[in-house]
Design an enzyme around this catalytic site. Structure first.
Site, PDB file in Angstrom:
ATOM      1  N   ASP A  32      32.547  43.459  36.675  1.00 56.91           N
ATOM      2  CA  ASP A  32      33.525  42.799  37.551  1.00 56.91           C
ATOM      3  C   ASP A  32      34.852  42.561  36.818  1.00 56.91           C
ATOM      4  O   ASP A  32      34.877  42.392  35.605  1.00 56.91           O
ATOM      5  CB  ASP A  32      32.928  41.462  38.034  1.00 56.91           C
ATOM      6  CG  ASP A  32      33.639  40.942  39.276  1.00 56.91           C
ATOM      7  OD1 ASP A  32      34.428  41.699  39.890  1.00 56.91           O
ATOM      8  OD2 ASP A  32      33.406  39.777  39.629  1.00 56.91           O
ATOM      9  N   HIS A  49      40.153  50.243  38.425  1.00 56.60           N
ATOM     10  CA  HIS A  49      38.888  50.966  38.597  1.00 56.60           C
ATOM     11  C   HIS A  49      38.830  52.158  37.642  1.00 56.60           C
ATOM     12  O   HIS A  49      37.777  52.467  37.091  1.00 56.60           O
ATOM     13  CB  HIS A  49      38.710  51.415  40.050  1.00 56.60           C
ATOM     14  CG  HIS A  49      38.595  50.269  41.012  1.00 56.60           C
ATOM     15  ND1 HIS A  49      37.809  49.163  40.755  1.00 56.60           N
ATOM     16  CD2 HIS A  49      39.166  50.043  42.229  1.00 56.60           C
ATOM     17  CE1 HIS A  49      37.896  48.314  41.775  1.00 56.60           C
ATOM     18  NE2 HIS A  49      38.721  48.817  42.670  1.00 56.60           N
ATOM     19  N   LEU A 143      17.851  57.623  27.226  1.00 58.57           N
ATOM     20  CA  LEU A 143      18.229  56.380  27.891  1.00 58.57           C
ATOM     21  C   LEU A 143      18.272  56.674  29.385  1.00 58.57           C
ATOM     22  O   LEU A 143      18.710  57.754  29.779  1.00 58.57           O
ATOM     23  CB  LEU A 143      19.618  55.937  27.414  1.00 58.57           C
ATOM     24  CG  LEU A 143      20.254  54.721  28.080  1.00 58.57           C
ATOM     25  CD1 LEU A 143      21.051  53.933  27.043  1.00 58.57           C
ATOM     26  CD2 LEU A 143      21.214  55.089  29.199  1.00 58.57           C
TER      27      LEU A 143
HETATM   28  C1  IPE Z   1      30.075  42.439  42.590  1.00 54.21           C
HETATM   29  O1  IPE Z   1      31.425  42.216  42.433  1.00 54.21           O
HETATM   30  C2  IPE Z   1      29.805  43.874  42.854  1.00 54.21           C
HETATM   31  C3  IPE Z   1      30.120  44.797  41.773  1.00 54.21           C
HETATM   32  C4  IPE Z   1      30.572  44.479  40.596  1.00 54.21           C
HETATM   33  C5  IPE Z   1      29.881  46.187  42.053  1.00 54.21           C
HETATM   34  P1  IPE Z   1      32.340  41.665  43.627  1.00 54.21           P
HETATM   35  O2  IPE Z   1      33.699  41.484  43.040  1.00 54.21           O
HETATM   36  O3  IPE Z   1      32.225  42.554  44.794  1.00 54.21           O
HETATM   37  O4  IPE Z   1      31.641  40.283  43.957  1.00 54.21           O
HETATM   38  P2  IPE Z   1      32.182  38.973  44.655  1.00 54.21           P
HETATM   39  O5  IPE Z   1      32.744  39.392  45.995  1.00 54.21           O
HETATM   40  O6  IPE Z   1      33.250  38.404  43.770  1.00 54.21           O
HETATM   41  O7  IPE Z   1      31.002  38.077  44.745  1.00 54.21           O
HETATM   42  C1  IPE Z   2      34.629  45.288  40.128  1.00 54.81           C
HETATM   43  O1  IPE Z   2      35.934  44.864  40.067  1.00 54.81           O
HETATM   44  C2  IPE Z   2      34.498  46.643  40.765  1.00 54.81           C
HETATM   45  C3  IPE Z   2      33.883  46.614  42.094  1.00 54.81           C
HETATM   46  C4  IPE Z   2      33.387  45.575  42.685  1.00 54.81           C
HETATM   47  C5  IPE Z   2      33.807  47.884  42.804  1.00 54.81           C
HETATM   48  P1  IPE Z   2      36.656  44.152  41.278  1.00 54.81           P
HETATM   49  O2  IPE Z   2      37.325  45.194  42.106  1.00 54.81           O
HETATM   50  O3  IPE Z   2      35.722  43.277  42.019  1.00 54.81           O
HETATM   51  O4  IPE Z   2      37.744  43.301  40.512  1.00 54.81           O
HETATM   52  P2  IPE Z   2      38.231  41.813  40.839  1.00 54.81           P
HETATM   53  O5  IPE Z   2      37.017  40.954  40.965  1.00 54.81           O
HETATM   54  O6  IPE Z   2      38.998  41.889  42.110  1.00 54.81           O
HETATM   55  O7  IPE Z   2      39.078  41.444  39.662  1.00 54.81           O
HETATM   56 MG    MG Z   3      35.201  41.330  41.794  1.00 51.49          MG
END
Ligand code: IPE
Ligand code: IPE
Ligand code: MG
Length: 254
Positions: A32, A49, A143
């Site tokens: 995240d 990303h 792995l």
């Molecule tokens: C959780 O992250 C999902 C992934 C990292 C793939 P999100 O950014 O989507 O989660 P919330 O919405 O903050 O809970």
């Molecule tokens: C995690 O990063 C990637 C996915 C959930 C696909 P985020 O896109 O949720 O990044 P933040 O949480 O907005 O910083």
């Molecule tokens: Mg996120």
């Protein structure tokens, strides 16, 4: 394919030896913070990303070097379909790019790849690519990388419950045979030991529908690091934190 059959894989090779008793067999990571990483640099979310995909390679390298047997990465949740269509499209094309450019390399390095989630939502072309990657790497044992795509823990449990109900309806198993082992065997992660540790980056303290059944006794590690900044040192830090935890599984403290 894990999305439909939950086919079992051969079980893990003998887990801990005296020298690696504190090494987790299975590390699972909620990757995240990509969006915040990009925002902090005045960049579009997709740049976060892209940088996140590079962190995946560093993480895999570290996991392999340390001798971790299973690495599960939460790349896209069943709830992430709620994001802007442009962001979903960016994530899907990044996934395609990663598959085309990295799978051969992962195969050479002995990595087995499995995908878990409601993969059909990505469409038949991408599903075919995912299946090819799984088939190509199926014999590898260095792995196992599980990529969670369109994955949700509740959906995983519902899918398993339905499979059990169908088995009872067909007369394949008795109602009394439904137990934790029978349900685990029908999860998308069938054959994979439960994660020893679940890591979440970016300072958020929640599971966001990740591995809800499988996390029953996982150690939880929360890092402030944003996922694109995750590197080999971050992985080592996770292992160090894990090694200091005392796992009791409900038994009396030692
Ligand atoms: C959780 O992250 C999902 C992934 C990292 C793939 P999100 O950014 O989507 O989660 P919330 O919405 O903050 O809970
Ligand atoms: C995690 O990063 C990637 C996915 C959930 C696909 P985020 O896109 O949720 O990044 P933040 O949480 O907005 O910083
Ligand atoms: Mg996120």
């Amino acid at each position: 394919m894990s999305s439909t059959t939950g086919a079992a894989v051969s079980s893990a090779s003998p887990a801990s030896t005296a020298s690696n008793a504190h090494l987790p067999v299975h590390v699972a990571i909620i990757m995240d913070g990509n969006g915040r990483w990009a925002a902090a640099r005045g960049l579009p979310r997709v740049a976060g990303h892209r940088a996140g995909a590079e962190a995946v390679s560093r993480c895999l390298r570290a996991a392999k070097a340390k001798g971790v047997e299973y690495l599960t990465l939460y790349a896209f949740s069943s709830e992430n379909w709620r994001r802007e269509p442009t962001e979903v499209a960016d994530l899907t094309s990044l996934l395609k790019y990663y598959l085309r450019h990295k799978v051969a390399e992962l195969h050479k390095e002995g990595v087995r790849i499995r995908f878990v989630g409601d993969l059909g939502r990505f469409g038949p072309d991408l599903v075919a690519e995912l299946e090819r990657a799984e088939a190509l790497t199926a014999g590898n044992a260095q792995l196992t990388l599980l990529l969670a795509l369109s994955y949700g823990g509740r959906g995983d449990i519902v899918h398993a419950a339905r499979a059990l109900a169908e088995a009872v309806q067909r007369g394949d198993i008795a109602l009394s045979a439904i137990d934790e082992t029978a349900l685990s065997a029908r999860l998308l992660t069938a054959g994979v030991p439960d994660p020893d540790v679940i890591v979440r980056t970016s300072g958020e303290h929640r599971l966001s529908n990740f591995l809800l059944w499988q996390s029953a006794y996982a150690e939880l590690v929360f890092l402030d690091t944003l996922w694109p900044d995750f590197d080999e040192a971050s992985f080592t830090r996770v292992l160090d934190i894990y090694a200091r935890r005392e796992r009791r599984f409900g038994a009396r403290p030692a």
